[in-house]
Scaffold this motif. Structure first.
Motif, PDB file in Angstrom:
ATOM      1  N   LEU A 333     109.404  61.098  46.476  1.00  0.00           N
ATOM      2  CA  LEU A 333     109.201  60.655  47.865  1.00  0.00           C
ATOM      3  C   LEU A 333     109.078  59.136  47.923  1.00  0.00           C
ATOM      4  O   LEU A 333     109.707  58.483  48.766  1.00  0.00           O
ATOM      5  CB  LEU A 333     107.919  61.271  48.420  1.00  0.00           C
ATOM      6  N   PHE A 337     111.463  56.333  49.777  1.00  0.00           N
ATOM      7  CA  PHE A 337     111.051  55.264  50.694  1.00  0.00           C
ATOM      8  C   PHE A 337     111.764  53.969  50.320  1.00  0.00           C
ATOM      9  O   PHE A 337     112.325  53.289  51.156  1.00  0.00           O
ATOM     10  CB  PHE A 337     109.543  54.995  50.594  1.00  0.00           C
ATOM     11  N   LYS A 355      96.810  47.913  62.950  1.00  0.00           N
ATOM     12  CA  LYS A 355      96.950  48.467  64.306  1.00  0.00           C
ATOM     13  C   LYS A 355      97.255  49.950  64.287  1.00  0.00           C
ATOM     14  O   LYS A 355      96.974  50.644  65.261  1.00  0.00           O
ATOM     15  CB  LYS A 355      98.080  47.744  65.045  1.00  0.00           C
ATOM     16  N   TYR A 356      97.875  50.440  63.239  1.00  0.00           N
ATOM     17  CA  TYR A 356      98.270  51.846  63.261  1.00  0.00           C
ATOM     18  C   TYR A 356      97.508  52.687  62.241  1.00  0.00           C
ATOM     19  O   TYR A 356      96.796  53.610  62.611  1.00  0.00           O
ATOM     20  CB  TYR A 356      99.782  51.979  63.053  1.00  0.00           C
ATOM     21  N   PRO A 359      93.186  52.657  62.547  1.00  0.00           N
ATOM     22  CA  PRO A 359      92.571  53.425  63.643  1.00  0.00           C
ATOM     23  C   PRO A 359      92.832  54.919  63.534  1.00  0.00           C
ATOM     24  O   PRO A 359      91.917  55.732  63.707  1.00  0.00           O
ATOM     25  CB  PRO A 359      93.246  52.851  64.898  1.00  0.00           C
ATOM     26  N   ILE A 360      94.086  55.278  63.211  1.00  0.00           N
ATOM     27  CA  ILE A 360      94.407  56.705  63.083  1.00  0.00           C
ATOM     28  C   ILE A 360      93.554  57.323  61.992  1.00  0.00           C
ATOM     29  O   ILE A 360      93.011  58.427  62.142  1.00  0.00           O
ATOM     30  CB  ILE A 360      95.899  56.882  62.763  1.00  0.00           C
TER      31      ILE A 360
END
Lengths: 378, 159
Positions: A333, A337, A355-356, A359-360
């Motif tokens: 995998l 990428f 930003k991603y 928080p997630i």
């Protein structure tokens, strides 16, 4: 004498030799008893440590060389090429030839470089790799050190490799190296958070940091299935952050060839360069192995709840092969990428993290804690 | 509120496009289809270069050893680095007219950049590219080639 002891230990094993792959503890116990019967405890422990050290050295070299050829082959097939095909069958010995070449090459001393730090940097990177490799469970009873804070130790130690990278960049006295090292530092420090939080998600589910217990907890199902949505999200985030941690794939700004020649190892030559190169691949192996252990059940075969028959069939494949199968699946995998996505800019990289992913990830940990509290996981 | 929806929309779209890319590379990994790698020295016998390949400049001759070069020298003028040199001579034809024909059409392969200006500008299409690409020699003098074959003549009907 040592060989005699080991062969005696082997001959006292009651089962056929291939049974070892199902459970290594009988072999290790037999060796331990053999050594202890003929030596004082101090020397027995010393020799055991030596044996384990040599085994890890061999393992390190083999895995490193294999991953280099695997990467070249995978990228070749993705690009409709054949890849290395001259040395050995299907070019399998290409990396061994490369290693021999690198061993013979001259080590170029760099003028105005900080000699001590320059030579120290590759060893720090390698030592960090070894320290992590020692704590991973490879199979049933094949686990060098089983700390009760195993996974914590793994993240703590693996984040130290950034010191080696920064040292290499700083001591080379070259602008490319320095910029590469600084980028790598920014990257590793910020993605460390995501890795840690993704691992915490699993630790919450497992209720333990001990790697052997985490694997044992997956006897009735791997965590990626047990913790359904939050575990799956954590797996994705872990893979992304792990790829960034190893300075690979779309996140390889630390050694962006088109901008920085080779990044932090621009000035290194010969075997010192090979150390960095090998360490990069072993880092990838470590990230994949930890992902396999935490999310895909480590050496635990594929079990579904209480389907006795199905579980027994799956048990026929030795745990050793389950571990490496899962690890190489994750490695594939990560390679995919690298050969699919274009390289990110440094601001895009930090945007993705802060930003991603972060928080997630924070919300994800909360959801997982709630699930475990309510007992909604399988 | 709108920006929050936008945030999640971006994530889903981004993941979707990344997965699309990975599906393509994954498909190529498991079924690469046609492998483009040429195992060159091994398949030397049956290696066919494609037609557009610019190996070296040649002057095609027909069966009766005739070429189309009139010796006008346009290729020599057009060549940016002096690769071509046309040495012509004057002969008297049967009906008593003077005519210019080439004596030697010299082509220096070692200097050629394969820009194809000579081939494109030749008014009588006398020059062409061959697909030969094994040019290595031990002596530099061997790279200076005479394109017209010995005893060759101008093709009938080409002026």
């Amino acid at each position: 004498m040592l060989l005699n002891t080991i062969s005696n230990a082997l001959s006292t094993l009651s089962e056929p030799w291939w049974k070892i792959f199902y459970d290594f503890s009988s072999l290790t116990q037999a060796i331990d008893e053999g050594l202890r019967s003929s030596l004082s405890p101090f020397w027995a422990v010393t020799i055991e440590m030596l044996i384990i050290g040599v085994v890890f050295l061999l393992f390190y070299a083999l895995i490193g060389l294999f991953l280099v050829i695997a990467e070249r082959k995978v990228c070749a097939f993705i690009q409709n090429r054949l890849g290395p095909n001259r040395i050995g069958p299907y070019g399998l010995f290409q990396t061994i030839a490369d290693l021999v070449k690198l061993l013979f090459k001259e080590l170029i001393p760099i003028k105005n470089a900080d000699g001590f730090l320059f030579n120290l940097a590759p060893y720090i990177v390698i030592i960090v790799n070894f320290m992590v490799l020692a704590a991973l469970p490879y199979g049933k009873g094949l686990h060098a050190i089983d700390f009760n804070i195993g996974i914590f130790y793994v993240i703590a130690v693996s984040s130290m490799s950034v010191i080696g990278v920064l040292l290499a960049g700083w001591s080379s006295n070259s602008k490319y190296s320095l910029i590469g090292a600084m980028r790598s530092g920014a990257q590793i420090v910020s993605y460390e958070l995501s890795i840690g939080l993704a691992i915490i998600t699993v630790v919450v589910l497992a209720g333990s940091m001990q790697l052997s217990e985490i694997v044992e907890a997956q006897r009735t199902g791997w965590f990626i299935f047990k913790g359904h949505v939050p575990a799956f999200l954590a797996f994705i985030i872990y893979i992304i952050a792990g790829t960034a941690e190893t300075n690979r794939g779309p996140f390889d700004m630390a050694e962006a060839e088109s901008e920085l020649t080779a990044g932090y190892h621009t000035e290194y030559s010969g075997i010192k360069f090979a150390f960095f190169y090998l360490a990069e691949y072993i880092n990838m192996f470590i990230v994949a192995a930890v992902a396999a252990t935490l999310f895909l059940g480590g050496w635990m075969p594929f079990h579904v709840g209480n389907w006795e028959g199905f579980n027994r069939i799956m048990d026929f494949i030795p745990p050793f092969f389950w571990f490496f199968g899962k690890t190489f699946f994750v490695i594939y995998l990560i390679m995919l990428f690298k050969w699919t996505f274009p390289r990110l800019r440094i601001d895009q990289l930090l945007t993705l993290e802060w930003k991603y992913l972060l928080p997630i990830n924070l919300v994800n940990v909360l959801i997982m804690a709630f699930l475990v509290l309510m007992g909604w996981h399988f | 509120m709108n920006s929050i929806i936008q945030y999640f929309k971006e994530i889903i779209q981004g993941v979707g496009s990344l997965l699309k890319g990975m599906r393509v590379t994954n498909r190529y990994f498991f079924s690469p289809g046609k492998i483009v790698t040429q195992k060159y020295p091994n398949n030397r016998k049956d290696l066919v270069m494609f037609e557009r390949f610019k190996g070296e400049v040649v002057m095609p001759h027909n069966e009766s050893n005739e070429h189309k070069c009139t010796g006008c020298g346009i290729c020599e003028i057009n060549c940016p680095n002096g690769t071509i040199e046309v040495i012509s001579k004057t002969i008297i034809t049967e009906d008593g007219k003077k005519k210019r024909v080439i004596d030697k059409h010299i082509y220096r392969l070692g200097m050629c950049t394969f820009c194809a200006l000579c081939v494109k500008t030749c008014p009588s299409n006398a020059l062409a590219f061959s697909q030969e690409f094994e040019h290595a020699v031990f002596n530099r003098a061997l790279l200076i080639k005479t394109l017209n074959k010995p005893g060759s003549q101008l093709m009938k009907g080409v002026e």
